[in-house]
Design an enzyme around this catalytic site. Structure first.
Site, PDB file in Angstrom:
ATOM      1  N   CYS A 290       0.802  -1.221   0.000  1.00  0.00           N
ATOM      2  CA  CYS A 290       0.000   0.000   0.000  1.00  0.00           C
ATOM      3  C   CYS A 290       0.833   1.268   0.000  1.00  0.00           C
ATOM      4  O   CYS A 290       0.459   2.268  -0.612  1.00  0.00           O
ATOM      5  CB  CYS A 290      -0.966  -0.005   1.168  1.00  0.00           C
ATOM      6  SG  CYS A 290      -0.158  -0.147   2.750  1.00  0.00           S
TER       7      CYS A 290
ATOM      8  N   HIS B 225      -2.097   0.566   7.150  1.00  0.00           N
ATOM      9  CA  HIS B 225      -2.420   0.861   5.764  1.00  0.00           C
ATOM     10  C   HIS B 225      -2.013   2.299   5.467  1.00  0.00           C
ATOM     11  O   HIS B 225      -1.837   3.108   6.383  1.00  0.00           O
ATOM     12  CB  HIS B 225      -3.935   0.681   5.563  1.00  0.00           C
ATOM     13  CG  HIS B 225      -4.351   0.680   4.134  1.00  0.00           C
ATOM     14  ND1 HIS B 225      -3.752  -0.112   3.183  1.00  0.00           N
ATOM     15  CD2 HIS B 225      -5.323   1.375   3.486  1.00  0.00           C
ATOM     16  CE1 HIS B 225      -4.337   0.093   2.020  1.00  0.00           C
ATOM     17  NE2 HIS B 225      -5.306   1.005   2.172  1.00  0.00           N
TER      18      HIS B 225
ATOM     19  N   ASP C  50      -8.158   5.392  -2.528  1.00  0.00           N
ATOM     20  CA  ASP C  50      -7.291   4.292  -2.100  1.00  0.00           C
ATOM     21  C   ASP C  50      -6.873   3.469  -3.311  1.00  0.00           C
ATOM     22  O   ASP C  50      -7.615   2.599  -3.771  1.00  0.00           O
ATOM     23  CB  ASP C  50      -8.022   3.406  -1.089  1.00  0.00           C
ATOM     24  CG  ASP C  50      -7.068   2.413  -0.455  1.00  0.00           C
ATOM     25  OD1 ASP C  50      -5.899   2.342  -0.885  1.00  0.00           O
ATOM     26  OD2 ASP C  50      -7.500   1.707   0.484  1.00  0.00           O
TER      27      ASP C  50
END
Lengths: 667, 307
Positions: free
Chosen positions: A411, A455, A471
């Site tokens: 991520c 994250h 995202d």
């Protein structure tokens, strides 16, 4: 045997329990004290036992001094210091150990017992979990038992179990008092602050993010926090727990801003429905808290900063509970200041030319910001990007390499690349780190977020609409967001997390999972109800009970409740309504028990003498003699008034012995 | 010392009254406890023999009154007679002025005569025409009576039964004792033969010693338990009075003394309870008389915890 009568000042029973207690006290400390202390303890324990057996003698003053100095030096070498919590606890345990070979009198042993209690308390500085608290009952019970044992006459050979029973009774009686103190005792602000134990390798979010940081975090199943919602738990893909925003980019790492404006709360407008929740956070040694967008908290020591994160006024050093209310549809910062705009468009001058080119092309293609963002997300979705915990190492132009060559990343790679590209395209953007999702504990209806749920995502700003969340990871691996890391990466996680007891490893075994959930629920309760019962909660609760709260009232209430409790306890123990069985009565009970066991039971209406006459034919001469002796002393004790209790006890013991199974077998 | 003499005395009595060792011992205990003894049995069971033998071995001066239905109080207590020589009324003591009085078949006399004796027993003095005359010390009454069902009897009321420390019945002798009796040993013929084995001083000393026998708290607690149980017993109309409890304790002291102890144990109480309390208990109204008071006393002893 008694070369020095002083040696026997400590009864055998107490010594045994002291050794057990020491082992129990020291065991949990072994996680953070130098391991040689365990060896030292074994040595000292052996020495002490030998002293008791009169094989060795106690060390002389010079030896003691040498031992003390060298132990202190060893602590210094092991810990690099003699001050600070770690070194302090190590010193304490060392002293606790060395005191063993310095025990001469009961007084010394008492000092040892008190030291032990203190050592148990210091253990809570390292671990205040439910398990640790439950465990600490063991050393406390053992110390109490040793204490009880110390009250015996020297040289007494009373069974250690008797002391144990006494101490367990004492512990049991202390429970209501402890509860009372727990509820009412004022939670004072710490009078001094203790340096927290240095925990190397403690995992958690840090104030900066480089490629690989979060992937590393993802290998830890350690708990980060638990969140309980007042209403229903929102969908997993809405659970973006904001910790930090990282607006500063140096070409490789993203860092926190340290600008003055950030310290003021951000401008925002409440909109839509709100959701209240509370979070119990594990110690992170950082001041920032975890919140859903956009949360406000009424907690006195928590405030919102310019990037809408919640921050406490001091680091979270121990489990911390806070309440917040989130407005998911709020408009955040509809007007961006010139400075804010500048920060969030900042880019390092050189580097990553290909990405810059790509972003510029997109900008030309899409005049509208929203369309541009959508196109970027689509890019991640459609191009062959791969979500992995083990991305290849990146070189100088890390974003370029990731975007166009390796295309494998975690991520932080995706969020970093997208933020970079957005900034090139002239859209203010920043990286947000925090946690995403979490495991819903079905047993307790709360969300449990572990370090592996860490994250990073992107936030970009649109005029009038404020900050928006995007995202890119979701585009690459939607299952990461919908389900969780284990489902997104499957084997990769399992391979990384190969600890046998990792909770994640067995998550598909239904009953084990249920058990785990139950246990974690219990821990949750412990942390929220017990550890979380701090000043504010106490006030709130007491206010519910007594209306207005001030310390005088609570003090009076506490004293009254304690007096009542102690009175009740005393009543229960002394039982003035009940006649104490006289010693002779106890003898009789023992006698009757013996006779019942030998199937020669005395019926209640039978006198001692008639009973003896009745069973005489079933006894041999020795037993008969013992029986007659006992009956005589008993009658003297009970009826003639010139009996001797000791003598009667002795006679009864002889009788027991004469009728013991061992003797009967021999016969 | 005194104990040995007493044992000898017992042995001597047992020579006369065959096969009744326990009853004889109880009778002696009764006298040692300064109590009066009631012997209740069918005619011909040895009641009178026992009384005679006891009186003789204890070296007591004794009188015997045969109670009949025409016996008057004056026949027992004595009368005041006008003497011409001194021109005054002079008291002529009756047979009651003795150390040991044998009142044979007491329940054949009228209640009036009975109560004259019973008053003397309790007060240990006789009051005639305003003048009190002390009875000698010691003063015992051994009364015998036929079972109430027999003809020509006036049964003693409860209040007067209470005056007797013990009520004993001798019962039939066992066959061996009876065989010996028929063979010519024992019996009334020999009642003359036992000599006095104690004198009055020794007896008084023994009585004093008996009074000092210790009854501990634990033992008193047992007596109280018994009394309590008797008061709550469903088949009893009334239970043991405090005087009854005292009597039980006094008798048990003597029994312990005879056993050579200076303290009472529950077994002493158990041994004497039937004799001491069965005549002090009253059947409940309407309860069947099928069970004797004796059985009920055993009942009590079997249910009340001894220790």
């Amino acid at each position: 045997m008694s070369s020095s009568p002083l040696l026997h000042a400590i009864p055998r029973n107490a010594l045994l329990w002291l050794l057990i207690a020491q082992a129990l006290v020291i065991a949990p400390h072994l996680f953070h004290i130098p391991p040689w202390i365990a060896g030292l303890w074994l040595f000292c324990a052996l020495w002490r036992v030998q002293v008791y057996r009169s094989r060795w003698s106690l060390p002389r003053a010079i030896v003691k001094l040498a031992m003390m100095v060298s132990a202190a030096f060893a602590v210094y070498v092991s810990r690099g210091s003699l001050v600070g919590l770690d070194a302090g606890v190590a010193l304490l345990i060392t002293a606790f150990t060395l005191k063993l070979v310095e025990l001469r009198s009961r007084r010394d042993a008492l000092v040892l017992v008190f030291l032990g209690f203190f050592a148990v308390v210091t253990g809570y500085l390292y671990d205040d979990s439910l398990l640790a608290a439950l465990y600490s009952l063991l050393p406390v019970a053992a110390l109490l038992t040793a204490w009880a044992g110390l009250q015996q006459a020297a040289g007494s050979r009373q069974s250690p179990r008797i002391s144990l029973g006494l101490s367990l009774r004492l512990l049991g009686q202390a429970i209501p008092l402890a509860l009372l103190l727990f509820v009412f005792f004022p939670r004072l602000e710490p009078l001094w602050s203790l340096p927290q134990p240095a925990e190397k390798g403690r995992t958690g979010l840090s104030g900066q993010m480089s490629p690989g940081d979060i992937a590393e975090l993802s290998q830890s199943t350690e708990l980060a926090f638990r969140a309980t919602f007042d209403g229903e738990i929102p969908a997993k893909n809405q659970l973006y727990w904001r910790a930090l925003t990282l607006p500063l980019f140096d070409g490789r790492s993203w860092r926190m801003a340290s600008f003055g404006t950030d310290l003021l709360p951000g401008q925002w407008r409440k909109q839509g429905a709100s959701q209240a929740y509370s979070v119990i956070m594990q110690p992170s040694r950082q001041p920032w808290l975890f919140s859903l967008d956009i949360s406000e908290s009424t907690q006195a020591d928590v405030r919102m900063l310019g990037d809408f994160r919640l921050q406490r006024n001091r680091p979270v050093a121990r489990t911390y509970l806070y309440q917040a209310e989130a407005w998911p549809q709020a408009v955040a910062e509809p007007l961006l200041s010139a400075a804010g705009r500048r920060h969030n468009l900042q880019l390092p001058r050189p580097g990553n030319p290909r990405t810059r080119e790509w972003a510029r092309q997109l900008r030309e293609q899409y005049a509208d910001d929203r369309q541009l963002v959508a196109a970027m997300l689509a890019h991640f979705n459609q191009q062959p990007y791969h979500y992995t915990l083990k991305p290849p190492l990146l070189g100088e132009n890390s974003i370029d390499e990731f975007m166009f060559d390796t295309r494998r990343g975690f991520c932080e790679h995706y969020s970093s690349a997208m933020t970079f590209a957005l900034r090139v395209a002239g859209i203010p953007a920043r990286v947000v780190t925090g946690y995403q999702g979490g495991e819903i504990n079905t047993a307790g209806n709360y969300v449990q977020v572990r370090q592996m749920d860490a994250h990073a995502w992107v936030e970009y700003w649109l005029p009038g609409s404020g900050w928006q969340r995007a995202d890119p990871t979701f585009q690459v691996a939607p299952e990461r967001i919908e389900l969780g890391l284990q489902d997104a990466l499957g084997d990769e996680v399992a391979a990384l997390d190969n600890s046998l007891f990792s909770p994640v490893r067995y998550r598909h075994v239904a009953w084990l999972n249920k058990l785990r959930m139950g246990w974690e629920n219990l821990n949750h309760g412990w942390q929220s109800k017990v550890l979380g019962y701090q000043r504010e909660r106490q006030h709130a609760w007491l206010r519910q009970l007594f209306g207005e709260v001030n310390w005088q009232r609570i003090g009076i209430g506490m004293v009254a409740a304690m007096a009542l409790l102690l009175g009740l306890l005393a009543l229960f123990i002394i039982r003035p309504w009940q006649q104490r069985p006289a010693p002779a009565q106890r003898l009789l009970q023992d006698y009757d028990r013996l006779m019942r066991r030998r199937r020669l039971a005395r019926s209640p209406q039978e006198g001692m003498q008639s009973h003896a006459q009745r069973i005489a034919s079933q006894l041999d001469a020795l037993q008969l003699q013992a029986l007659e002796d006992f009956v005589t002393v008993y009658q003297q004790l009970q009826y003639s008034g010139d009996g001797n209790l000791q003598q009667a006890r002795y006679a009864l013991r002889q009788l027991w012995r004469s009728m013991s199974p061992r003797y009967l077998r021999k016969r | 010392m005194a104990l040995q003499q007493l044992e000898k005395a017992l042995a001597a009595v047992n020579q006369v009254v065959l096969g009744k060792e326990t009853a004889v011992r109880m009778a002696l205990a009764c006298l040692l406890a300064r109590g009066h003894l009631l012997l209740e049995d069918l005619p011909g069971m040895g009641k009178t023999t026992l009384s005679h033998a006891l009186a003789r071995v204890l070296g007591l001066q004794y009188q015997r009154i045969q109670f009949t239905s025409d016996l008057l109080p004056g026949d027992i207590l004595g009368t005041t007679v006008f003497e011409r020589d001194s021109s005054s009324f002079v008291f002529h003591p009756g047979p009651v002025f003795t150390e040991l009085l044998l009142a044979d078949e007491i329940n054949r006399a009228t209640p009036k005569s009975q109560s004259a004796l019973l008053e003397a027993m309790e007060e240990r003095q006789v009051t005639i025409e305003g003048t009190s005359h002390r009875l000698p010390e010691p003063f015992f009454v051994i009364a015998t009576q036929n079972p109430v069902s027999q003809g020509g009897t006036f049964s003693l009321p409860e209040s007067q039964l209470d005056r007797f420390l013990m009520r004993l019945s001798l019962g039939y002798p066992d066959s061996r004792a009876e065989h010996a009796l028929l063979g010519g040993s024992g019996g009334r013929n020999q009642a003359i033969s036992p000599e006095a084995l104690l004198d009055k001083q020794q007896l008084l000393a023994a009585q004093q010693q008996v009074a000092t026998v210790r009854a501990s708290d634990a033992l008193i607690a047992y007596v109280l338990r018994l009394a309590e149980a008797s008061r709550n017993h469903p088949q009893l109309g009334y239970g043991l009075s405090p005087r009854g409890s005292l009597a039980l304790l006094a008798a048990a002291r003597a029994w312990a003394f005879l056993a050579g102890r200076d303290y009472v144990i529950p077994e002493d109480i158990q041994a004497l309870a039937p004799a001491v309390i069965s005549h002090r208990l009253g059947h409940a109204q309407g309860a069947s008389h099928g069970r004797s008071a004796d059985a009920i006393v055993h009942d009590l002893l079997d249910t009340v915890p001894a220790l």
